[in-house]
Design a protein around this motif. Structure first.
Motif, PDB file in Angstrom:
ATOM      1  N   THR A  28      56.055  53.553  37.535  1.00 16.69           N
ATOM      2  CA  THR A  28      55.346  53.001  36.394  1.00 16.69           C
ATOM      3  C   THR A  28      54.301  52.045  36.943  1.00 16.69           C
ATOM      4  OG1 THR A  28      57.315  53.140  35.039  1.00 16.69           O
ATOM      5  CG2 THR A  28      55.558  51.684  34.276  1.00 16.69           C
ATOM      6  N   ASP A  29      53.033  52.377  36.861  1.00 16.01           N
ATOM      7  CA  ASP A  29      52.012  51.620  37.550  1.00 16.01           C
ATOM      8  C   ASP A  29      51.514  50.477  36.678  1.00 16.01           C
ATOM      9  OD1 ASP A  29      50.119  50.705  39.277  1.00 16.01           O
ATOM     10  OD2 ASP A  29      49.536  52.692  39.921  1.00 16.01           O
ATOM     11  N   VAL A  30      52.215  49.341  36.750  1.00 17.76           N
ATOM     12  CA  VAL A  30      51.820  48.159  35.988  1.00 17.76           C
ATOM     13  C   VAL A  30      50.411  47.738  36.383  1.00 17.76           C
ATOM     14  CG1 VAL A  30      52.471  45.819  35.326  1.00 17.76           C
ATOM     15  CG2 VAL A  30      54.224  47.445  36.006  1.00 17.76           C
ATOM     16  N   GLU A  31      50.117  47.834  37.668  1.00 15.73           N
ATOM     17  CA  GLU A  31      48.811  47.419  38.161  1.00 15.73           C
ATOM     18  C   GLU A  31      47.700  48.267  37.559  1.00 15.73           C
ATOM     19  OE1 GLU A  31      46.922  45.950  42.358  1.00 15.73           O
ATOM     20  OE2 GLU A  31      48.562  47.378  42.384  1.00 15.73           O
ATOM     21  N   ALA A  32      47.917  49.571  37.479  1.00 15.77           N
ATOM     22  CA  ALA A  32      46.902  50.435  36.884  1.00 15.77           C
ATOM     23  C   ALA A  32      46.725  50.123  35.405  1.00 15.77           C
ATOM     24  CB  ALA A  32      47.287  51.901  37.066  1.00 15.77           C
ATOM     25  N   LYS A  33      47.825  49.793  34.710  1.00 16.39           N
ATOM     26  CA  LYS A  33      47.763  49.540  33.283  1.00 16.39           C
ATOM     27  C   LYS A  33      47.039  48.241  32.957  1.00 16.39           C
ATOM     28  CE  LYS A  33      50.823  49.225  29.225  1.00 16.39           C
ATOM     29  NZ  LYS A  33      50.089  50.236  28.445  1.00 16.39           N
ATOM     30  N   TYR A  34      47.221  47.216  33.790  1.00 15.01           N
ATOM     31  CA  TYR A  34      46.671  45.905  33.477  1.00 15.01           C
ATOM     32  C   TYR A  34      45.576  45.431  34.425  1.00 15.01           C
ATOM     33  CZ  TYR A  34      50.388  45.703  30.106  1.00 15.01           C
ATOM     34  OH  TYR A  34      51.206  45.995  29.050  1.00 15.01           O
ATOM     35  N   SER A  35      45.244  46.233  35.447  1.00 17.39           N
ATOM     36  CA  SER A  35      44.096  45.880  36.278  1.00 17.39           C
ATOM     37  C   SER A  35      43.327  47.113  36.736  1.00 17.39           C
ATOM     38  CB  SER A  35      44.538  45.068  37.497  1.00 17.39           C
ATOM     39  OG  SER A  35      45.232  45.876  38.420  1.00 17.39           O
ATOM     40  N   ASN A  36      43.777  48.286  36.336  1.00 19.23           N
ATOM     41  CA  ASN A  36      43.076  49.532  36.589  1.00 19.23           C
ATOM     42  C   ASN A  36      42.829  49.825  38.057  1.00 19.23           C
ATOM     43  OD1 ASN A  36      42.102  48.836  33.632  1.00 19.23           O
ATOM     44  ND2 ASN A  36      42.006  51.029  33.933  1.00 19.23           N
ATOM     45  N   LYS A  37      43.812  49.551  38.857  1.00 18.22           N
ATOM     46  CA  LYS A  37      43.785  49.975  40.254  1.00 18.22           C
ATOM     47  C   LYS A  37      45.161  50.468  40.607  1.00 18.22           C
ATOM     48  CE  LYS A  37      44.766  49.322  44.676  1.00 18.22           C
ATOM     49  NZ  LYS A  37      46.113  49.010  45.224  1.00 18.22           N
ATOM     50  N   THR A  38      45.291  51.713  41.059  1.00 14.44           N
ATOM     51  CA  THR A  38      46.610  52.240  41.349  1.00 14.44           C
ATOM     52  C   THR A  38      47.182  51.644  42.620  1.00 14.44           C
ATOM     53  OG1 THR A  38      45.542  54.099  42.424  1.00 14.44           O
ATOM     54  CG2 THR A  38      46.278  54.433  40.176  1.00 14.44           C
ATOM     55  N   GLN A  39      48.523  51.561  42.686  1.00 17.38           N
ATOM     56  CA  GLN A  39      49.196  50.786  43.719  1.00 17.38           C
ATOM     57  C   GLN A  39      49.654  51.648  44.886  1.00 17.38           C
ATOM     58  OE1 GLN A  39      49.507  47.622  44.122  1.00 17.38           O
ATOM     59  NE2 GLN A  39      50.710  47.842  45.962  1.00 17.38           N
ATOM     60  N   TYR A 187      48.065  40.080  35.784  1.00 20.19           N
ATOM     61  CA  TYR A 187      48.955  40.924  36.596  1.00 20.19           C
ATOM     62  C   TYR A 187      49.538  40.113  37.737  1.00 20.19           C
ATOM     63  CZ  TYR A 187      50.266  44.364  40.146  1.00 20.19           C
ATOM     64  OH  TYR A 187      50.933  45.067  41.104  1.00 20.19           O
ATOM     65  N   LEU A 188      50.845  40.294  37.984  1.00 11.38           N
ATOM     66  CA  LEU A 188      51.553  39.630  39.078  1.00 11.38           C
ATOM     67  C   LEU A 188      52.442  40.643  39.785  1.00 11.38           C
ATOM     68  CD1 LEU A 188      52.514  36.982  40.551  1.00 11.38           C
ATOM     69  CD2 LEU A 188      54.301  36.845  38.796  1.00 11.38           C
ATOM     70  N   LEU A 200      61.933  46.548  47.910  1.00 13.37           N
ATOM     71  CA  LEU A 200      62.121  46.115  46.530  1.00 13.37           C
ATOM     72  C   LEU A 200      60.780  45.656  45.976  1.00 13.37           C
ATOM     73  CD1 LEU A 200      64.047  45.153  44.150  1.00 13.37           C
ATOM     74  CD2 LEU A 200      64.051  42.927  45.308  1.00 13.37           C
ATOM     75  N   TYR A 201      60.485  45.981  44.715  1.00 16.27           N
ATOM     76  CA  TYR A 201      59.255  45.498  44.103  1.00 16.27           C
ATOM     77  C   TYR A 201      59.509  45.033  42.671  1.00 16.27           C
ATOM     78  CZ  TYR A 201      59.120  50.309  42.253  1.00 16.27           C
ATOM     79  OH  TYR A 201      59.437  51.503  41.655  1.00 16.27           O
ATOM     80  N   LEU A 202      58.782  43.969  42.284  1.00 12.64           N
ATOM     81  CA  LEU A 202      58.808  43.413  40.938  1.00 12.64           C
ATOM     82  C   LEU A 202      57.363  43.257  40.484  1.00 12.64           C
ATOM     83  CD1 LEU A 202      61.379  40.538  41.596  1.00 12.64           C
ATOM     84  CD2 LEU A 202      61.880  42.745  40.523  1.00 12.64           C
ATOM     85  N   LYS A 203      57.036  43.780  39.304  1.00 13.33           N
ATOM     86  CA  LYS A 203      55.664  43.737  38.814  1.00 13.33           C
ATOM     87  C   LYS A 203      55.655  43.386  37.327  1.00 13.33           C
ATOM     88  CE  LYS A 203      54.296  47.210  42.207  1.00 13.33           C
ATOM     89  NZ  LYS A 203      53.363  46.440  43.017  1.00 13.33           N
ATOM     90  N   MET A 204      54.702  42.525  36.941  1.00 15.78           N
ATOM     91  CA  MET A 204      54.549  42.160  35.545  1.00 15.78           C
ATOM     92  C   MET A 204      53.076  42.190  35.166  1.00 15.78           C
ATOM     93  SD  MET A 204      57.260  39.118  34.721  1.00 15.78           S
ATOM     94  CE  MET A 204      56.851  39.302  32.978  1.00 15.78           C
ATOM     95  N   GLY A 205      52.790  42.709  33.973  1.00 16.21           N
ATOM     96  CA  GLY A 205      51.430  42.733  33.471  1.00 16.21           C
ATOM     97  C   GLY A 205      51.413  42.340  32.010  1.00 16.21           C
ATOM     98  N   GLU A 218      50.775  42.280  24.544  1.00 19.34           N
ATOM     99  CA  GLU A 218      51.844  43.140  25.049  1.00 19.34           C
ATOM    100  C   GLU A 218      52.163  42.756  26.482  1.00 19.34           C
ATOM    101  OE1 GLU A 218      49.844  47.177  26.709  1.00 19.34           O
ATOM    102  OE2 GLU A 218      49.844  47.004  24.516  1.00 19.34           O
ATOM    103  N   VAL A 219      53.422  42.980  26.877  1.00 17.49           N
ATOM    104  CA  VAL A 219      53.896  42.631  28.213  1.00 17.49           C
ATOM    105  C   VAL A 219      54.687  43.809  28.771  1.00 17.49           C
ATOM    106  CG1 VAL A 219      55.277  41.030  29.579  1.00 17.49           C
ATOM    107  CG2 VAL A 219      54.053  40.201  27.558  1.00 17.49           C
ATOM    108  N   LEU A 220      54.501  44.087  30.048  1.00 15.04           N
ATOM    109  CA  LEU A 220      55.233  45.157  30.727  1.00 15.04           C
ATOM    110  C   LEU A 220      55.821  44.617  32.013  1.00 15.04           C
ATOM    111  CD1 LEU A 220      56.045  48.132  31.257  1.00 15.04           C
ATOM    112  CD2 LEU A 220      53.769  48.482  32.225  1.00 15.04           C
ATOM    113  N   GLY A 221      57.135  44.802  32.205  1.00 18.97           N
ATOM    114  CA  GLY A 221      57.791  44.387  33.433  1.00 18.97           C
ATOM    115  C   GLY A 221      58.491  45.558  34.093  1.00 18.97           C
ATOM    116  N   VAL A 222      58.412  45.630  35.412  1.00 19.25           N
ATOM    117  CA  VAL A 222      59.003  46.730  36.173  1.00 19.25           C
ATOM    118  C   VAL A 222      59.721  46.174  37.395  1.00 19.25           C
ATOM    119  CG1 VAL A 222      58.487  48.712  37.660  1.00 19.25           C
ATOM    120  CG2 VAL A 222      57.377  48.509  35.435  1.00 19.25           C
ATOM    121  N   ALA A 223      60.927  46.674  37.663  1.00 21.78           N
ATOM    122  CA  ALA A 223      61.661  46.362  38.886  1.00 21.78           C
ATOM    123  C   ALA A 223      62.114  47.671  39.508  1.00 21.78           C
ATOM    124  CB  ALA A 223      62.865  45.471  38.586  1.00 21.78           C
ATOM    125  N   GLY A 224      61.971  47.801  40.823  1.00 23.13           N
ATOM    126  CA  GLY A 224      62.327  49.066  41.438  1.00 23.13           C
ATOM    127  C   GLY A 224      62.731  48.936  42.892  1.00 23.13           C
TER     128      GLY A 224
END
Length: 266
Positions: A28-39, A187-188, A200-205, A218-224
């Protein structure tokens, strides 16, 4: 069906018990959704990956889905001879009930990230989303621009922040009127290399409508966790929580996804 998938997942985990790492393959590409750059970590040589797996969703849909994702990226020469990353990704979530396809979600993102200096960067990009059953979007398009910085990077831990603006068009699947608005995007990202075989990665947008920033957000959080099977194959486990304070009419504010996926890098 769920029992079979759980059994297959257990077999995969058993097989991977002694595997080796892990190229970055965020589902789930939080970065792409909230900064438009794929990770995906770009290189001068074209890099691609294909991921296939299953996910369970709760909230507006309570289903078991087949999901797939494709990424490509590379680095070229940009401003003042500094590296510029070029990246594209597309993904889909599908389920069929009685030979009828439903609960579909399609995503596509294209982004540019220009390295400036001392950890600073600039980005721009465009994203598209369609998920009439998940969140009532017939089409959702956003164009964004912003800046970012690596706050901390010691080779094992990486902390990145980004801040920008976007212009958004939300076309709904029901009779709700199309919305167009400008927004603030935040984005963080935190990534931690556990060992040579896992990360491990944690991302919030977040996105806030400039017209009503305190209510329309809206807020999106991902842990993986990402684990490599070999140089070309990786396994990713991921959990996602989405919260929309003003959702489409008739839809809930929160949704979750739990994803298990195998990826092939080439």
């Amino acid at each position: 069906m769920k029992q079979i998938i759980l059994l297959l997942t257990l077999i995969v985990f058993t097989t991977l018990a002694s595997a080796k790492i892990a190229e970055d393959s965020i589902l789930t590409d939080v970065e792409a959704k909230y900064s438009n750059k794929t990770q995906i970590e770009a290189t001068e040589k074209l890099k691609q990956s294909f991921n296939l797996g299953f996910s369970t969703t709760t909230g507006n849909t309570d289903t078991l889905n087949l999901n797939a994702k494709y990424d490509l990226s590379f680095i070229t020469e940009g401003y003042d001879n500094n590296p510029m990353k070029v990246a594209f990704d597309t993904s889909a979530f599908l389920i069929e009930n009685n030979n009828t396809r439903s609960n579909e979600e399609y995503v596509a993102n294209f982004g540019l990230e220009q390295i400036i200096s001392n950890g600073w960067l600039g980005y721009t990009g465009i994203g598209w989303l369609r998920n009439p059953d998940f969140k009532n979007y017939e089409n959702k398009i956003d164009v964004a621009i912003g800046i970012g910085k690596e706050i901390f990077n010691n080779g094992k831990n990486l902390l990145t922040i980004k801040l920008g603006t976007s212009y958004n068009v939300e076309d709904y699947a029901n009779n709700q009127e199309t919305e167009e608005f400008a927004a603030l995007n935040e984005y963080l990202s935190y990534e931690h290399k556990i060992n040579e075989v896992s990360e491990l990665y944690l991302k919030m947008g977040a996105m806030q409508n400039f017209d009503d920033m305190s209510r329309d957000y809206e807020v999106l959080g991902v842990a993986g966790l990402n684990v490599a099977v070999s140089k070309s194959i990786n396994l990713t486990l991921e959990g996602e929580v989405t919260y929309d304070n003003i959702p489409a009419i008739g839809f809930e504010k929160s949704d979750t996804k739990t994803i298990v996926r195998l990826g092939y890098n080439f």
